[in-house]
Design a protein around this motif. Sequence first.
Motif, PDB file in Angstrom:
ATOM      1  N   ALA A   1       0.833  -1.200   0.000  1.00  0.00           N
ATOM      2  CA  ALA A   1       0.000   0.000   0.000  1.00  0.00           C
ATOM      3  C   ALA A   1       0.866   1.247   0.000  1.00  0.00           C
ATOM      4  N   VAL A   2       0.448   2.274  -0.718  1.00  0.00           N
ATOM      5  CA  VAL A   2       1.148   3.550  -0.734  1.00  0.00           C
ATOM      6  C   VAL A   2       0.549   4.444   0.344  1.00  0.00           C
TER       7      VAL A   2
ATOM      8  N   VAL B   1       1.829  -3.986   6.377  1.00  0.00           N
ATOM      9  CA  VAL B   1       2.031  -3.184   5.176  1.00  0.00           C
ATOM     10  C   VAL B   1       3.499  -3.276   4.764  1.00  0.00           C
ATOM     11  N   ALA B   2       3.732  -3.683   3.537  1.00  0.00           N
ATOM     12  CA  ALA B   2       5.089  -3.801   3.022  1.00  0.00           C
ATOM     13  C   ALA B   2       5.667  -2.412   2.722  1.00  0.00           C
ATOM     14  N   GLU B   3       6.959  -2.357   2.587  1.00  0.00           N
ATOM     15  CA  GLU B   3       7.610  -1.085   2.275  1.00  0.00           C
ATOM     16  C   GLU B   3       7.651  -0.883   0.768  1.00  0.00           C
ATOM     17  N   LEU B   4       7.040   0.205   0.330  1.00  0.00           N
ATOM     18  CA  LEU B   4       7.100   0.576  -1.082  1.00  0.00           C
ATOM     19  C   LEU B   4       8.283   1.513  -1.261  1.00  0.00           C
ATOM     20  N   LEU B   5       9.200   1.133  -2.098  1.00  0.00           N
ATOM     21  CA  LEU B   5      10.441   1.879  -2.276  1.00  0.00           C
ATOM     22  C   LEU B   5      10.307   2.805  -3.476  1.00  0.00           C
ATOM     23  N   ASP B   6      10.321   4.114  -3.206  1.00  0.00           N
ATOM     24  CA  ASP B   6      10.255   5.093  -4.282  1.00  0.00           C
ATOM     25  C   ASP B   6      11.075   6.315  -3.897  1.00  0.00           C
TER      26      ASP B   6
ATOM     27  N   GLY C   1       8.587   6.956  -0.840  1.00  0.00           N
ATOM     28  CA  GLY C   1       8.086   5.667  -0.378  1.00  0.00           C
ATOM     29  C   GLY C   1       7.430   5.792   0.983  1.00  0.00           C
ATOM     30  N   ASN C   2       7.109   4.663   1.603  1.00  0.00           N
ATOM     31  CA  ASN C   2       6.415   4.663   2.893  1.00  0.00           C
ATOM     32  C   ASN C   2       7.268   4.091   4.026  1.00  0.00           C
ATOM     33  N   GLY C   3       8.571   4.026   3.797  1.00  0.00           N
ATOM     34  CA  GLY C   3       9.483   3.553   4.839  1.00  0.00           C
ATOM     35  C   GLY C   3      10.753   4.385   4.862  1.00  0.00           C
ATOM     36  N   ASN C   4      11.599   4.114   5.820  1.00  0.00           N
ATOM     37  CA  ASN C   4      12.879   4.817   5.906  1.00  0.00           C
ATOM     38  C   ASN C   4      13.841   4.311   4.839  1.00  0.00           C
ATOM     39  N   ASP C   5      14.702   5.210   4.359  1.00  0.00           N
ATOM     40  CA  ASP C   5      15.674   4.782   3.353  1.00  0.00           C
ATOM     41  C   ASP C   5      16.886   5.705   3.388  1.00  0.00           C
ATOM     42  N   THR C   6      18.002   5.206   2.878  1.00  0.00           N
ATOM     43  CA  THR C   6      19.212   6.000   2.701  1.00  0.00           C
ATOM     44  C   THR C   6      19.615   5.918   1.236  1.00  0.00           C
TER      45      THR C   6
ATOM     46  N   VAL D   1       9.264  -6.682   7.234  1.00  0.00           N
ATOM     47  CA  VAL D   1       8.421  -6.713   6.041  1.00  0.00           C
ATOM     48  C   VAL D   1       9.292  -6.748   4.796  1.00  0.00           C
ATOM     49  N   ASP D   2       8.643  -7.096   3.706  1.00  0.00           N
ATOM     50  CA  ASP D   2       9.339  -7.086   2.421  1.00  0.00           C
ATOM     51  C   ASP D   2       9.361  -5.673   1.853  1.00  0.00           C
ATOM     52  N   VAL D   3      10.238  -5.476   0.883  1.00  0.00           N
ATOM     53  CA  VAL D   3      10.317  -4.216   0.147  1.00  0.00           C
ATOM     54  C   VAL D   3       9.864  -4.477  -1.288  1.00  0.00           C
ATOM     55  N   VAL D   4       9.008  -3.587  -1.780  1.00  0.00           N
ATOM     56  CA  VAL D   4       8.558  -3.659  -3.168  1.00  0.00           C
ATOM     57  C   VAL D   4       9.028  -2.394  -3.883  1.00  0.00           C
ATOM     58  N   VAL D   5       9.756  -2.569  -4.972  1.00  0.00           N
ATOM     59  CA  VAL D   5      10.260  -1.422  -5.728  1.00  0.00           C
ATOM     60  C   VAL D   5       9.122  -0.763  -6.484  1.00  0.00           C
ATOM     61  N   GLY D   6       8.993   0.567  -6.331  1.00  0.00           N
ATOM     62  CA  GLY D   6       7.949   1.323  -7.014  1.00  0.00           C
ATOM     63  C   GLY D   6       8.358   1.760  -8.402  1.00  0.00           C
ATOM     64  N   ASN D   7       7.596   2.676  -8.958  1.00  0.00           N
ATOM     65  CA  ASN D   7       7.815   3.081 -10.345  1.00  0.00           C
ATOM     66  C   ASN D   7       9.120   3.829 -10.572  1.00  0.00           C
ATOM     67  N   SER D   8       9.722   4.362  -9.510  1.00  0.00           N
ATOM     68  CA  SER D   8      10.987   5.081  -9.671  1.00  0.00           C
ATOM     69  C   SER D   8      12.164   4.143  -9.901  1.00  0.00           C
ATOM     70  N   THR D   9      11.965   2.846  -9.709  1.00  0.00           N
ATOM     71  CA  THR D   9      12.981   1.784  -9.825  1.00  0.00           C
ATOM     72  C   THR D   9      14.051   1.889  -8.738  1.00  0.00           C
ATOM     73  N   GLY D  10      13.890   2.834  -7.795  1.00  0.00           N
ATOM     74  CA  GLY D  10      14.883   3.000  -6.735  1.00  0.00           C
ATOM     75  C   GLY D  10      16.082   3.823  -7.156  1.00  0.00           C
TER      76      GLY D  10
END
Length: 313
Positions: free
Chosen positions: A5-6, A42-47, A77-82, A180-189
Amino acid sequence: MQAYAVGTAAGTPINNTASVSYSQDGGATTLSKNSPTVTNLVAELLDVNLVSQDASAISVGQGDTQSVLTFLLTNTGNGNDTYNLAASNTAGDNFDTSNINIYIDNGDGIFNAASDTLYVPSSTDPALPADGDVVVFIASDIPPGAANDEQGVLSLTATSNTGSGAPGTIFTGAGDGGLVDVVVGNSTGIQIDDGGYIISTFSVGVDKVSTVTNEFGHAEPIPGATIVYTVTANITGSGTATNMVLADPIPTNTSYNAGSLRLDGVALTDASDAADDGDYNITTAGAITVDLGDVTVSSETKTYVVSFSVTVD
């Protein structure tokens, strides 16, 4: 089970329990039965998003050092990232810059090499929460041999340290807290955007001198003495300056001498009117003002000389 979910934060549980109520054999007692609770994390959407903040190519001079381009990096995205950052010259432009440095803004949005963080890969990778953003600067040196109007382009690349790939790619257990798992969004990361420089040799130099005369024939600025101010503006290089205006405040303890305003030796009226482009105490309070308009130069030098006089009170 996990839901992709976004918006909702990664790792948030979505709980659902069904119930059935009934009466048995027409009895007055209502009975109920609950299903097992089904929980989806809710999985992490990576964008990620990266956008240049410069409306157009930045005007620079030949041999300028650490000229700055500005970008905005956003965790969409909906999670923390570096993020790993990399800057490079692009092909197909007119010149390459050197001494390329990346800086992470300290939060004020203004480049300052002393207070912003010099980026070091893996050591100072920007860490962003969901929907968080940070300003990123690229500073580089312009070659002294670049010609007027030539352009140089730099690319900034931001890559998620969590992972990248085709949209929908799953990284099992790589989300926040490893829950949770990470799902790559439309930005491809990975996001790339460009910023550019354009060489301008256009330069304005301003000089000012004064000449004093008094009733005794010498240059002491005693009360009643006249001071003539001469302001010289030299425009060189190549380019156009729009709406160029020269203003000079009348000094304290002096009084403007009416009718003394000159442009290139030609008298200007003190009033703001269509007769000429000068005035006193109208466009700029307490000052003389001369509107030079749009000034275009190519290889020649344009010079404007403005003069006026005051009397020492």
